[in-house]
Write an enzyme that holds these catalytic residues in place. Structure first.
Site, PDB file in Angstrom:
ATOM      1  N   SER A 143       0.755  -1.415  -0.049  1.00  0.00           N
ATOM      2  CA  SER A 143      -0.239  -0.217   0.040  1.00  0.00           C
ATOM      3  C   SER A 143       0.814   1.294   0.091  1.00  0.00           C
ATOM      4  O   SER A 143       2.064   1.272   0.651  1.00  0.00           O
ATOM      5  CB  SER A 143      -0.757  -0.067   1.315  1.00  0.00           C
ATOM      6  OG  SER A 143      -1.582   1.293   1.386  1.00  0.00           O
ATOM      7  N   TYR A 156      -3.160  -0.107   9.913  1.00  0.00           N
ATOM      8  CA  TYR A 156      -2.866  -0.559   8.444  1.00  0.00           C
ATOM      9  C   TYR A 156      -1.599  -0.041   7.924  1.00  0.00           C
ATOM     10  O   TYR A 156      -0.945  -1.014   7.250  1.00  0.00           O
ATOM     11  CB  TYR A 156      -4.119  -0.021   7.528  1.00  0.00           C
ATOM     12  CG  TYR A 156      -4.150  -0.234   6.049  1.00  0.00           C
ATOM     13  CD1 TYR A 156      -4.716  -1.426   5.741  1.00  0.00           C
ATOM     14  CD2 TYR A 156      -3.555   0.684   5.099  1.00  0.00           C
ATOM     15  CE1 TYR A 156      -4.734  -1.797   4.331  1.00  0.00           C
ATOM     16  CE2 TYR A 156      -3.783   0.154   3.872  1.00  0.00           C
ATOM     17  CZ  TYR A 156      -4.245  -0.875   3.490  1.00  0.00           C
ATOM     18  OH  TYR A 156      -4.172  -1.212   2.105  1.00  0.00           O
TER      19      TYR A 156
END
Length: 253
Positions: A143, A156
């Site tokens: 990500s 995250y």
């Protein structure tokens, strides 16, 4: 150079979370490149619909990747009943949006369990077979949050940043047996979930758009094409790489 080096004909891929979004886009691209695909996820109705879209070269297994005790049996079943897993795409993951001070230990642990520990467990089990065959491609889905700071996604971010260490360590151990380990770091990719989120926060949407050098969001096809490349003979000397597919977001001011 022949375009055949990018063909995946005769290979089989396992794509976790392959029923929707980026996972579905990756599965579609891999099938178009000639491979067969097994997709996994928790919701059978979603998987059935995805397989109907993907066609005869796709099958599914209902699986919750966080139940790690079931992973060895899942891998053994696919290897025995459907054939060797040549490509593993660790796509399944979850998200939690909250300021760091509002993120509980349970929140943090839940994200890390899914996005990191389960990824390692599945990779280890698939690698048992790949290493014996001395061939395989493992792709992690990272990500932008693992490459630079983004607020309100602390758990995250930590889980995706840790994937870089996982890629590096596994590369050092697996490369001599021709099992390649790479990661794709998607930028902001159009999906129903993403668009629903940013359309409710126009200021954040504009902030994201300003960050992207190419000035538009990417597509799941863009991520799928990158996965095909990294899995192909065209990338046979590429391992240990974190590949941003982001329209220049990581380098733009």
């Amino acid at each position: 150079m022949s375009l055949n080096v990018f063909s995946l004909k005769g290979q089989r891929a396992l794509v976790t979370g392959g029923g929707t979004g980026i996972g579905l886009g990756i599965s579609k691209a891999i099938i178009e490149a000639g491979a067969k695909v097994v997709i996994t996820g928790r919701r059978e109705e979603v998987l059935k619909e995805a397989v109907a879209q993907l066609g005869e070269n796709a099958t599914y297994r209902v699986n919750d990747i966080t139940i790690r005790t079931e992973i060895p049996a899942l891998v053994e079943s696919i290897e025995t009943k459907e054939g060797p897993i040549d490509i593993l795409v660790n796509n399944a993951g979850i998200h939690h949006k909250a300021w760091a001070q509002d993120t509980t230990d349970d929140d943090f642990e839940r994200i890390v369990q899914t996005n990191l520990i389960s990824v390692f467990s599945l990779t280890r089990e698939c690698a048992k077979y790949m290493l014996k065959r001395k061939k395989g491609s493992v792709i992690m889905i990272g990500s932008m949050a693992g490459l630079f700071g983004i607020d309100r996604v602390i758990a995250y971010s930590a889980s995706k940043t840790a994937l870089t260490g996982l890629v590096n360590g596994l590369t050092a151990e697996y490369a001599k047996d021709n099992v390649r380990v790479n990661a794709i770091a998607p930028g902001w990719i159009t999906s129903n979930m993403f668009l629903n989120a940013v359309n409710k926060d126009q200021a954040r949407k504009q902030q994201i758009t300003n960050r992207i050098a190419m000035d538009h969001f990417g597509t799941t096809e863009d991520i799928g094409n990158a996965a095909v490349f990294l899995s192909s003979e065209g990338a046979k000397y590429i391992t240990g790489v974190i590949l941003p597919v982001d329209g220049g977001a990581t380098v733009n001011f």
